[in-house]
Design an enzyme around this catalytic site. Sequence first.
Site, PDB file in Angstrom:
ATOM      1  N   TYR A  29       0.856  -1.192   0.000  1.00  0.00           N
ATOM      2  CA  TYR A  29       0.000   0.000   0.000  1.00  0.00           C
ATOM      3  C   TYR A  29       0.896   1.248   0.000  1.00  0.00           C
ATOM      4  O   TYR A  29       2.068   1.180   0.380  1.00  0.00           O
ATOM      5  CB  TYR A  29      -0.899  -0.058   1.258  1.00  0.00           C
TER       6      TYR A  29
ATOM      7  N   ASN B 293       1.592   3.798   1.757  1.00  0.00           N
ATOM      8  CA  ASN B 293       2.418   4.284   2.879  1.00  0.00           C
ATOM      9  C   ASN B 293       3.302   3.184   3.472  1.00  0.00           C
ATOM     10  O   ASN B 293       3.874   3.371   4.545  1.00  0.00           O
ATOM     11  CB  ASN B 293       1.528   4.896   3.971  1.00  0.00           C
ATOM     12  N   LYS B 294       3.440   2.061   2.808  1.00  0.00           N
ATOM     13  CA  LYS B 294       4.171   0.931   3.392  1.00  0.00           C
ATOM     14  C   LYS B 294       5.664   0.981   3.039  1.00  0.00           C
ATOM     15  O   LYS B 294       6.069   1.773   2.199  1.00  0.00           O
ATOM     16  CB  LYS B 294       3.531  -0.381   2.910  1.00  0.00           C
ATOM     17  N   PRO B 295       6.479   0.100   3.676  1.00  0.00           N
ATOM     18  CA  PRO B 295       7.938   0.188   3.477  1.00  0.00           C
ATOM     19  C   PRO B 295       8.379   0.103   2.014  1.00  0.00           C
ATOM     20  O   PRO B 295       9.422   0.624   1.650  1.00  0.00           O
ATOM     21  CB  PRO B 295       8.476  -1.003   4.267  1.00  0.00           C
TER      22      PRO B 295
END
Length: 383
Positions: A180, A182-184
Site C-alpha cells: 500500500y 504508505n508501506k515500506p
Amino acid sequence: MEIPFSKVDCSGNELKYVQEVLESGWLTSATKCLQLETCFADKVGSKYSLAVNSATSALHLALEAIGLGTGDKVFVPTMTFTASAEVIRYMGAVPVFLDIEYGSCLVSAAILENAIVQHSDIKAMILVHFGGQAAEMDEIIAICKKHSIKLIEDAAHAFPSRYGNRMVGSFGDVTCFSFYANKPMTTGEGGMLVTNDESIYERAKAMRFHGINRDIWDRFTVNREHWEYDVVAPGFKYNMSDVSAAIGLAQLERVDEFREGRQRCAEFYYTHLSHLRGIELPLYRGMFEDHSWHLFWIVLNNIFPMDRNTFIKRLNAMGIGTSLHYKPLHRMTYYRERYNLSPDNYPNAERHWCCAVSLPIYHTLNVDQLIYIVDAIQKMSQE
Ligand SMILES: Cc1ncc(COP(=O)(O)O)c(C=O)c1O
C-alpha cells in the site's frame, strides 16, 4: 516547516519500468509480476511467492488455502488494522482477540500461551509484526506446532525485517506483505503472499485468479491451447497488474536504502526523546538493523503536561504530520457488538492507544526536520 506524516519516493526506476510495461502491450499479470515474485522470494528467503493486489487479499487467500472453515476460531491481536481481522470473517470464521505486550505492541509467547489455556480449540493465528519488529518467532512457532495452530504472519509493516539471522517471510506457514502507498515499499496498491508450502502455494495461486488452474501468462505463452483451462473453485480476482509490479521492482531495488533511512530517524528519536519527562518510547529487542522501522510511536504518560489529543493538535498546527496506530479493534463497533468485547480485557492495548502518537519516519526526512520535530516535543514536555 511542513512535514508530512509519510512520504513516498518514486524517484528510482519506477517510471522507466512502467514505461516498459506500457510499451510491451501486456498490462496485467505477466513478466514484471513474475520478476517481482522471484526477486521478492529471493530477498526474504522463501520458496514460493504470489503477487496480489493487497495484503488483505493475501491474508484472505492464506486463510482459504489452509482450509479454514466456517465457525473455526482464529487468534488475532486487537492492536492492528481491521484488515487483519476482517479476513477471518470473510471465511465465516470467528476472531478471538488478544491483548498485546505493552511497549512493543506485539503478541508475545506468554500472551499466546495464556490465551490457549482459555481457548483450546483454536485453528489458526494471525500474528502481526507490529511496526516492523518481528514477534518472538522461535517460541511462537513452537507453541503453534504443539497445539496444531496454523500460523499466518501479517507482515504488512515488516519488510525488510529480520528475526535472528532469518528474514520475516522465511518461516511460518504463510506470510503476507503490503505494498500500500504508505508501506515500506509500494506498488500503489498491492501485496505479496510467501510460503514454503507447495500445497498452500498451488491453492492460493489458483484462488488468486478465479480458481482457474492456469495463470494468464501461462495460457498465452505456453504451447497449449489457451482455452484449455479448468475452474477448480469459485476463486477471487486478486492478481497484481504489471504496471504495479513495475513500480514494485523499482522500489525493491531501494528497500535497504529506505530502511536504513528510517533506522536513522529512529536512532535520532531514541537519542533525543528518551530523557524527556512523561514520554515512553517503543520497546525493541534484538538489533536496530533487524527492524524495518515502519512506525515510530511515543506514548505520553500521565506526567506529560498535556493530553494526547491536545499534543497532536499542537504538533499539527506546527506543520508536523502525525498518525495513530491504532484504535484497537475491540473498540470498533462491529467487533465490539458482535463479540461482546470489553476494554477491561485488553489493558495493554488500552494503555497504548489512549496516549500514543506515531511520528513521521521515512528516509527522506532530513536532520533539520528531525530537529524541528524533537524541539517541538521537548518544548511541550517542559511546559
Ligand atoms: C497490520 C496491517 N495488516 C494488513 C493491512 C492491509 O494492507 P493492504 O492495504 O495492502 O490490504 C494493513 C494496512 O494498513 C496493516 O497495517
